[in-house]
Design an enzyme around this catalytic site. Structure first.
Site, PDB file in Angstrom:
ATOM      1  N   TYR A 151       0.837  -1.201   0.000  1.00 60.27           N
ATOM      2  CA  TYR A 151       0.000   0.000   0.000  1.00 60.27           C
ATOM      3  C   TYR A 151       0.877   1.259   0.000  1.00 60.27           C
ATOM      4  O   TYR A 151       0.667   2.187  -0.785  1.00 60.27           O
ATOM      5  CB  TYR A 151      -0.927  -0.023   1.218  1.00 60.27           C
ATOM      6  N   LYS A 155       1.103   4.143  -3.024  1.00 59.13           N
ATOM      7  CA  LYS A 155       0.770   5.558  -2.810  1.00 59.13           C
ATOM      8  C   LYS A 155       1.987   6.454  -3.079  1.00 59.13           C
ATOM      9  O   LYS A 155       1.833   7.593  -3.541  1.00 59.13           O
ATOM     10  CB  LYS A 155       0.213   5.770  -1.407  1.00 59.13           C
TER      11      LYS A 155
HETATM   12  P1  NDP Z   1     -13.326   2.150   0.757  1.00 58.46           P
HETATM   13  O1  NDP Z   1     -12.733   0.791   0.763  1.00 58.46           O
HETATM   14  O2  NDP Z   1     -14.319   2.519   1.787  1.00 58.46           O
HETATM   15  O3  NDP Z   1     -13.933   2.478  -0.686  1.00 58.46           O
HETATM   16  C1  NDP Z   1     -13.169   2.247  -1.836  1.00 58.46           C
HETATM   17  C2  NDP Z   1     -14.056   2.300  -3.045  1.00 58.46           C
HETATM   18  O4  NDP Z   1     -13.249   2.020  -4.213  1.00 58.46           O
HETATM   19  C3  NDP Z   1     -15.140   1.224  -3.005  1.00 58.46           C
HETATM   20  O5  NDP Z   1     -16.339   1.735  -3.521  1.00 58.46           O
HETATM   21  C4  NDP Z   1     -14.558   0.145  -3.898  1.00 58.46           C
HETATM   22  O6  NDP Z   1     -15.506  -0.707  -4.486  1.00 58.46           O
HETATM   23  C5  NDP Z   1     -13.870   0.985  -4.959  1.00 58.46           C
HETATM   24  N1  NDP Z   1     -12.909   0.174  -5.696  1.00 58.46           N
HETATM   25  C6  NDP Z   1     -11.875  -0.532  -5.191  1.00 58.46           C
HETATM   26  N2  NDP Z   1     -11.280  -1.240  -6.154  1.00 58.46           N
HETATM   27  C7  NDP Z   1     -11.948  -0.969  -7.302  1.00 58.46           C
HETATM   28  C8  NDP Z   1     -11.813  -1.408  -8.645  1.00 58.46           C
HETATM   29  N3  NDP Z   1     -10.881  -2.302  -9.005  1.00 58.46           N
HETATM   30  N4  NDP Z   1     -12.657  -0.930  -9.576  1.00 58.46           N
HETATM   31  C9  NDP Z   1     -13.619  -0.055  -9.239  1.00 58.46           C
HETATM   32  N5  NDP Z   1     -13.804   0.400  -7.989  1.00 58.46           N
HETATM   33  C10 NDP Z   1     -12.982  -0.053  -7.025  1.00 58.46           C
HETATM   34  O7  NDP Z   1     -12.063   3.126   0.827  1.00 58.46           O
HETATM   35  P2  NDP Z   1     -11.898   4.619   1.374  1.00 58.46           P
HETATM   36  O8  NDP Z   1     -13.084   5.429   1.071  1.00 58.46           O
HETATM   37  O9  NDP Z   1     -11.383   4.542   2.743  1.00 58.46           O
HETATM   38  O10 NDP Z   1     -10.667   5.081   0.488  1.00 58.46           O
HETATM   39  C11 NDP Z   1     -10.797   5.965  -0.601  1.00 58.46           C
HETATM   40  C12 NDP Z   1      -9.410   6.461  -0.987  1.00 58.46           C
HETATM   41  O11 NDP Z   1      -8.794   7.083   0.129  1.00 58.46           O
HETATM   42  C13 NDP Z   1      -8.452   5.347  -1.414  1.00 58.46           C
HETATM   43  O12 NDP Z   1      -7.636   5.818  -2.469  1.00 58.46           O
HETATM   44  C14 NDP Z   1      -7.610   5.114  -0.181  1.00 58.46           C
HETATM   45  O13 NDP Z   1      -6.350   4.557  -0.484  1.00 58.46           O
HETATM   46  C15 NDP Z   1      -7.508   6.530   0.350  1.00 58.46           C
HETATM   47  N6  NDP Z   1      -7.180   6.623   1.761  1.00 58.46           N
HETATM   48  C16 NDP Z   1      -7.974   6.026   2.699  1.00 58.46           C
HETATM   49  C17 NDP Z   1      -7.648   6.125   4.042  1.00 58.46           C
HETATM   50  C18 NDP Z   1      -8.454   5.455   5.098  1.00 58.46           C
HETATM   51  O14 NDP Z   1      -7.950   5.344   6.245  1.00 58.46           O
HETATM   52  N7  NDP Z   1      -9.696   5.036   4.842  1.00 58.46           N
HETATM   53  C19 NDP Z   1      -6.456   6.882   4.475  1.00 58.46           C
HETATM   54  C20 NDP Z   1      -5.719   7.465   3.409  1.00 58.46           C
HETATM   55  C21 NDP Z   1      -6.073   7.352   2.116  1.00 58.46           C
HETATM   56  P3  NDP Z   1     -15.708  -2.211  -3.903  1.00 58.46           P
HETATM   57  O15 NDP Z   1     -16.147  -2.049  -2.486  1.00 58.46           O
HETATM   58  O16 NDP Z   1     -16.726  -2.753  -4.798  1.00 58.46           O
HETATM   59  O17 NDP Z   1     -14.352  -2.865  -4.014  1.00 58.46           O
END
Ligand code: NDP
Length: 246
Positions: A151, A155
């Protein structure tokens, strides 16, 4: 500070859950026409139920050909604002990282960002009206976190991708920035930080003493998409309560 995206079209990836979903809804509230992209159909159905003006696109962004077909300019229409938010995370100690996890994570967290941005930025360039792209990175791009080898590496790659995109797309008045949040208690956040003892080790290193809320991240995304940041290009904006400053 009033932000309006009236007359703008936005595309948000990973809009089914968490930060992406909240970003899509916030963009609609600010007047944008929003295309929401994710891979779980049920999430899109509930999003459209919540906000009927949102245009849903169901695709697995790890699939290059399917993404091409789903997001072609003549299919989704012109896009002015792009949020590359979709990502996956899994925890593995460095010595146990598998090639499958490495490939899966890089293909969603980095390669799909490159791909979706190419598709959208080509349209922006040909229309000649510029645009703004925000990539959702993480504090993990700049600070090593236990069991987060892959991860963190994705990033860090994303931060450099952001800079090169800013360099090359700037000439077309397309700005590219990232936000780099600390932990947010979404589904992804809960995966790594539900254990209270572990959570305390992180919050104790955050000067503001708490994790970020989804809205903290969304507000920074809206700022970077908007003309309020018209001269900001190629930055990684921490949304981390000061974690990376210390
Ligand atoms: P979630 O896991 O809650 O949501 C991620 C979303 O991305 C889901 O809707 C998921 O769909 C979708 N997704 C993942 N893989 C795919 C794919 N191959 N194709 C299409 N859609 C996809 O994550 P967060 O909201 O927490 O994270 C959002 C962003 O923020 C990410 O980039 C994460 O790295 C970043 N981030 C998050 C942090 C945290 O602590 N939460 C901290 C720092 C950064 P599905 O569920 O169907 O897989």
């Amino acid at each position: 500070m009033e932000i309006s995206f009236a007359g703008k079209r936005a595309l948000v990836t990973g809009a089914g859950k968490g930060i992406g979903r909240a970003t899509a809804l916030a963009l609609v509230r600010c007047g944008a026409e929003v295309t929401a992209v994710t891979r779980t159909r049920a999430d899109l159905d509930s999003l459209v139920l919540e906000c009927p003006s949102i245009r849903p696109v169901c695709v697995d962004l790890a699939d290059w050909d399917a993404t091409d077909a789903a997001l072609r300019d003549d299919v989704v229409g012109p896009i002015d604002l792009l949020v590359n938010n979709a990502a996956c995370a899994s925890l593995q100690p460095f010595l146990e990282v598998t090639p499958e996890e490495f490939d899966r994570s890089f293909s969603v967290n980095v390669k799909a960002v490159l791909h979706v941005s190419q598709l959208v930025a080509r349209g922006m360039r040909s229309r000649g009206r510029g645009g703004a792209i925000v990539n959702i990175s993480s504090q993990a791009s700049k600070c090593a976190l236990q069991d987060h080898t892959v991860y963190c590496a994705t990033k860090a790659a994303l931060d450099m991708l952001t800079k090169v995109m800013a360099l090359e797309l700037g000439a077309h008045q397309i700005r590219v920035n990232s936000v780099n949040p600390t932990v947010v208690m979404t589904e992804m956040g809960r995966l790594g930080w539900s254990d209270p003892a572990k959570a305390r080790t992180m919050t104790s290193r955050i000067p503001l003493g708490r994790f970020a809320e989804v809205e903290d991240v969304v507000n920074s995304v809206l700022f970077l998409l908007s003309d309020k940041s018209a001269m900001t290009n190629g930055v990684a904006l921490p949304v981390d309560g000061g974690f990376l400053a210390c």
